[in-house]
Design a protein around this motif. Structure first.
Motif, PDB file in Angstrom:
ATOM      1  N   TYR A  48       0.826  -1.206   0.000  1.00 40.40           N
ATOM      2  CA  TYR A  48       0.000   0.000   0.000  1.00 40.40           C
ATOM      3  C   TYR A  48       0.861   1.257   0.000  1.00 40.40           C
ATOM      4  CZ  TYR A  48      -3.895   3.109   1.004  1.00 40.40           C
ATOM      5  OH  TYR A  48      -4.830   4.119   0.934  1.00 40.40           O
ATOM      6  N   ILE A  49       1.885   1.300   0.853  1.00 42.30           N
ATOM      7  CA  ILE A  49       2.750   2.484   0.871  1.00 42.30           C
ATOM      8  C   ILE A  49       3.570   2.559  -0.412  1.00 42.30           C
ATOM      9  CG2 ILE A  49       4.569   1.308   2.186  1.00 42.30           C
ATOM     10  CD1 ILE A  49       3.677   5.087   2.171  1.00 42.30           C
ATOM     11  N   LEU A  50       3.949   1.405  -0.956  1.00 37.80           N
ATOM     12  CA  LEU A  50       4.680   1.405  -2.224  1.00 37.80           C
ATOM     13  C   LEU A  50       3.792   1.966  -3.333  1.00 37.80           C
ATOM     14  CD1 LEU A  50       7.156   0.696  -3.917  1.00 37.80           C
ATOM     15  CD2 LEU A  50       6.229  -1.613  -4.200  1.00 37.80           C
ATOM     16  N   TYR A  51       2.542   1.536  -3.359  1.00 34.46           N
ATOM     17  CA  TYR A  51       1.594   2.065  -4.343  1.00 34.46           C
ATOM     18  C   TYR A  51       1.491   3.587  -4.217  1.00 34.46           C
ATOM     19  CZ  TYR A  51      -2.820   3.564  -6.336  1.00 34.46           C
ATOM     20  OH  TYR A  51      -3.771   4.248  -7.041  1.00 34.46           O
ATOM     21  N   ASN A  52       1.310   4.078  -2.999  1.00 36.45           N
ATOM     22  CA  ASN A  52       1.139   5.517  -2.788  1.00 36.45           C
ATOM     23  C   ASN A  52       2.330   6.315  -3.303  1.00 36.45           C
ATOM     24  OD1 ASN A  52      -1.418   5.384  -1.655  1.00 36.45           O
ATOM     25  ND2 ASN A  52      -0.661   5.234   0.450  1.00 36.45           N
ATOM     26  N   VAL A  53       3.526   5.805  -3.044  1.00 35.30           N
ATOM     27  CA  VAL A  53       4.733   6.503  -3.490  1.00 35.30           C
ATOM     28  C   VAL A  53       4.829   6.485  -5.012  1.00 35.30           C
ATOM     29  CG1 VAL A  53       7.256   6.480  -3.472  1.00 35.30           C
ATOM     30  CG2 VAL A  53       5.996   6.080  -1.348  1.00 35.30           C
ATOM     31  N   LEU A  54       4.633   5.312  -5.610  1.00 34.00           N
ATOM     32  CA  LEU A  54       4.742   5.189  -7.067  1.00 34.00           C
ATOM     33  C   LEU A  54       3.674   6.009  -7.778  1.00 34.00           C
ATOM     34  CD1 LEU A  54       5.418   1.339  -7.283  1.00 34.00           C
ATOM     35  CD2 LEU A  54       7.075   3.165  -7.774  1.00 34.00           C
ATOM     36  N   TYR A  55       2.461   5.994  -7.240  1.00 32.96           N
ATOM     37  CA  TYR A  55       1.365   6.748  -7.849  1.00 32.96           C
ATOM     38  C   TYR A  55       1.647   8.250  -7.779  1.00 32.96           C
ATOM     39  CZ  TYR A  55      -3.387   8.410  -8.752  1.00 32.96           C
ATOM     40  OH  TYR A  55      -4.484   9.048  -9.267  1.00 32.96           O
ATOM     41  N   ALA A  56       2.067   8.717  -6.617  1.00 28.32           N
ATOM     42  CA  ALA A  56       2.350  10.145  -6.453  1.00 28.32           C
ATOM     43  C   ALA A  56       3.513  10.584  -7.333  1.00 28.32           C
ATOM     44  CB  ALA A  56       2.660  10.445  -4.987  1.00 28.32           C
ATOM     45  N   ARG A  57       4.542   9.765  -7.374  1.00 24.71           N
ATOM     46  CA  ARG A  57       5.696  10.098  -8.205  1.00 24.71           C
ATOM     47  C   ARG A  57       5.319  10.068  -9.693  1.00 24.71           C
ATOM     48  NH1 ARG A  57      11.616   7.021  -8.071  1.00 24.71           N
ATOM     49  NH2 ARG A  57      12.767   8.640  -9.210  1.00 24.71           N
ATOM     50  N   GLY A  58       4.491   9.101 -10.079  1.00 24.29           N
ATOM     51  CA  GLY A  58       4.024   9.030 -11.463  1.00 24.29           C
ATOM     52  C   GLY A  58       3.209  10.253 -11.842  1.00 24.29           C
ATOM     53  N   SER A  59       2.332  10.710 -10.945  1.00 25.24           N
ATOM     54  CA  SER A  59       1.522  11.902 -11.199  1.00 25.24           C
ATOM     55  C   SER A  59       2.407  13.129 -11.380  1.00 25.24           C
ATOM     56  CB  SER A  59       0.545  12.135 -10.047  1.00 25.24           C
ATOM     57  OG  SER A  59      -0.340  11.045  -9.894  1.00 25.24           O
ATOM     58  N   PHE A  60       3.469  13.204 -10.575  1.00 24.28           N
ATOM     59  CA  PHE A  60       4.411  14.308 -10.679  1.00 24.28           C
ATOM     60  C   PHE A  60       5.121  14.288 -12.029  1.00 24.28           C
ATOM     61  CE2 PHE A  60       8.813  15.861  -9.359  1.00 24.28           C
ATOM     62  CZ  PHE A  60       8.500  17.195  -9.536  1.00 24.28           C
ATOM     63  N   MET A  61       5.568  13.103 -12.446  1.00 24.80           N
ATOM     64  CA  MET A  61       6.256  12.972 -13.728  1.00 24.80           C
ATOM     65  C   MET A  61       5.304  13.307 -14.895  1.00 24.80           C
ATOM     66  SD  MET A  61       9.383  12.238 -13.284  1.00 24.80           S
ATOM     67  CE  MET A  61      10.571  11.490 -12.178  1.00 24.80           C
ATOM     68  N   GLN A  62       4.068  12.880 -14.763  1.00 28.45           N
ATOM     69  CA  GLN A  62       3.096  13.166 -15.815  1.00 28.45           C
ATOM     70  C   GLN A  62       2.855  14.673 -15.913  1.00 28.45           C
ATOM     71  OE1 GLN A  62      -0.668  11.149 -15.398  1.00 28.45           O
ATOM     72  NE2 GLN A  62      -1.292  11.580 -17.486  1.00 28.45           N
ATOM     73  N   ALA A  63       2.786  15.346 -14.770  1.00 28.77           N
ATOM     74  CA  ALA A  63       2.602  16.800 -14.763  1.00 28.77           C
ATOM     75  C   ALA A  63       3.779  17.517 -15.420  1.00 28.77           C
ATOM     76  CB  ALA A  63       2.421  17.291 -13.330  1.00 28.77           C
ATOM     77  N   LEU A  64       4.961  16.920 -15.304  1.00 30.68           N
ATOM     78  CA  LEU A  64       6.156  17.485 -15.934  1.00 30.68           C
ATOM     79  C   LEU A  64       6.265  17.104 -17.407  1.00 30.68           C
ATOM     80  CD1 LEU A  64       8.859  16.925 -13.137  1.00 30.68           C
ATOM     81  CD2 LEU A  64       7.673  19.054 -13.711  1.00 30.68           C
ATOM     82  N   ARG A  65       5.272  16.348 -17.909  1.00 30.52           N
ATOM     83  CA  ARG A  65       5.244  15.859 -19.305  1.00 30.52           C
ATOM     84  C   ARG A  65       6.331  14.830 -19.574  1.00 30.52           C
ATOM     85  NH1 ARG A  65       0.526  16.787 -21.203  1.00 30.52           N
ATOM     86  NH2 ARG A  65       1.305  16.698 -23.355  1.00 30.52           N
ATOM     87  N   LEU A  66       6.825  14.191 -18.519  1.00 29.11           N
ATOM     88  CA  LEU A  66       7.799  13.112 -18.674  1.00 29.11           C
ATOM     89  C   LEU A  66       7.016  11.801 -18.742  1.00 29.11           C
ATOM     90  CD1 LEU A  66      10.445  14.388 -16.088  1.00 29.11           C
ATOM     91  CD2 LEU A  66      10.563  14.539 -18.587  1.00 29.11           C
ATOM     92  N   HIS A  67       6.364  11.585 -19.864  1.00 32.54           N
ATOM     93  CA  HIS A  67       5.377  10.526 -19.988  1.00 32.54           C
ATOM     94  C   HIS A  67       5.958   9.123 -19.851  1.00 32.54           C
ATOM     95  CE1 HIS A  67       2.472  13.433 -22.225  1.00 32.54           C
ATOM     96  NE2 HIS A  67       2.413  13.564 -20.925  1.00 32.54           N
ATOM     97  N   ARG A  68       7.111   8.888 -20.416  1.00 31.84           N
ATOM     98  CA  ARG A  68       7.702   7.555 -20.332  1.00 31.84           C
ATOM     99  C   ARG A  68       8.067   7.199 -18.898  1.00 31.84           C
ATOM    100  NH1 ARG A  68       6.110   4.589 -24.558  1.00 31.84           N
ATOM    101  NH2 ARG A  68       6.193   5.850 -26.452  1.00 31.84           N
ATOM    102  N   ASP A  69       8.605   8.166 -18.181  1.00 27.81           N
ATOM    103  CA  ASP A  69       8.928   7.934 -16.772  1.00 27.81           C
ATOM    104  C   ASP A  69       7.654   7.674 -15.973  1.00 27.81           C
ATOM    105  OD1 ASP A  69      11.706   8.287 -17.064  1.00 27.81           O
ATOM    106  OD2 ASP A  69      11.485  10.461 -16.972  1.00 27.81           O
ATOM    107  N   ALA A  70       6.629   8.480 -16.254  1.00 25.93           N
ATOM    108  CA  ALA A  70       5.352   8.313 -15.550  1.00 25.93           C
ATOM    109  C   ALA A  70       4.750   6.942 -15.843  1.00 25.93           C
ATOM    110  CB  ALA A  70       4.371   9.413 -15.965  1.00 25.93           C
ATOM    111  N   LEU A  71       4.863   6.505 -17.085  1.00 22.70           N
ATOM    112  CA  LEU A  71       4.293   5.216 -17.472  1.00 22.70           C
ATOM    113  C   LEU A  71       4.890   4.077 -16.656  1.00 22.70           C
ATOM    114  CD1 LEU A  71       2.465   3.600 -19.378  1.00 22.70           C
ATOM    115  CD2 LEU A  71       4.364   3.518 -21.009  1.00 22.70           C
TER     116      LEU A  71
END
Length: 271
Positions: free
Chosen positions: A46-69
């Protein structure tokens, strides 16, 4: 599982989000990495999910789509693991719905429409299960409406008109249910306006001119009221202007098509 590492990961995640809000992105990236390290070592999905999801959202906001994916896909694995361990767990179902909706949006942007559709469908599946246990939940309904609207747009792009129509109608019904409970909620009104607008665009593209105009007019009315309530809101203004322009384009296209039909009729008469 290590309680100490879970606590450390949670603190680092909170710090990361704080740094993002302050615009200190380089520091946030470093802190996200540290949070992910401790979350992985903790053995807590659960905590791993939260970290990965939040970090992915941040990367997506930065338009770093491959990293977010990559981050979202790992978050989805963690969420699926939670579901496998406890299929009826509400937190796990919520995680699956959220990450699949984001994956659908991201893969649509990356020009992977079929994959995007699978993720949106998965999100809807989980949201339906959540609503079975807690019907009328505003959060679940909001996300259901968003996923349905996303699918409606996707099916429209793929030329699957009937599927697109079904999803837009579902989005409209969902936002209507939300507004019945909170008629003055600007967010719900905005979502409803967007659904009407997208539905109208799809109908116009497929030759349903009258239906398209009706839905665009409804969208314009909703967006006009929102703009009147806050004339300095640039988002409301952009939405209103876009709807007005789309409606004008639809009407102009209809006039040109009518003239073309009249010309054909005249030509046949002369023959």
């Amino acid at each position: 599982m290590s309680r100490q590492k879970i606590d450390r990961a949670e603190r680092l995640l909170e710090k990361s989000m704080g740094l993002v809000k302050k615009g200190r992105f380089n520091e946030a990236l470093k802190t996200f990495s540290e949070a992910e390290k401790f979350a992985t070592e903790s053995g807590n999905p659960y905590i791993l999910y939260n970290v990965l999801y939040a970090r992915g959202s941040f990367m997506q906001a930065l338009r770093l789509h491959r990293d977010a994916l990559g981050l979202y896909e790992r978050a989805a694995e963690a969420a699926d693991g939670m579901i496998a361990a406890d299929p009826g767990n509400i937190d796990a179902q919520t995680c699956v719905a959220a990450v699949n909706n984001n994956l659908g949006t991201l893969k649509k942007e990356l020009k992977q429409p079929e994959e995007a559709g699978k993720h949106f469908e998965r999100a809807l599946e989980m949201l339906e299960k959540l609503l079975e246990k807690n019907s009328g939940n505003s959060t679940y309904l909001t996300h259901l409406g968003m996923a349905s609207n996303n699918l409606g747009n996707l099916y429209s792009e793929l030329g699957e008109t009937e599927k697109s129509e079904k999803q837009f109608k579902r989005a409209l019904e969902t936002y209507g249910e939300l507004l019945a409970k909170e008629p003055e909620n600007n967010l719900y009104q905005s979502y409803l306006g967007t659904a009407y607008m997208n539905f109208g665009v799809m109908q116009g593209k497929n030759g349903f001119k009258e239906e398209a105009e009706q839905n665009m007019v409804k969208a314009l009315e909703i967006r006009g009221k929102l703009l009147a309530s806050d004339q300095e809101n640039q988002g409301y203004k952009a939405d209103y202007d876009t709807t007005l322009e789309k409606l004008r384009e639809l009407r102009e296209k209809g006039k040109l098509e009518d003239k073309a039909e009249e010309k054909k009729a005249e030509d046949k008469t002369e023959e």
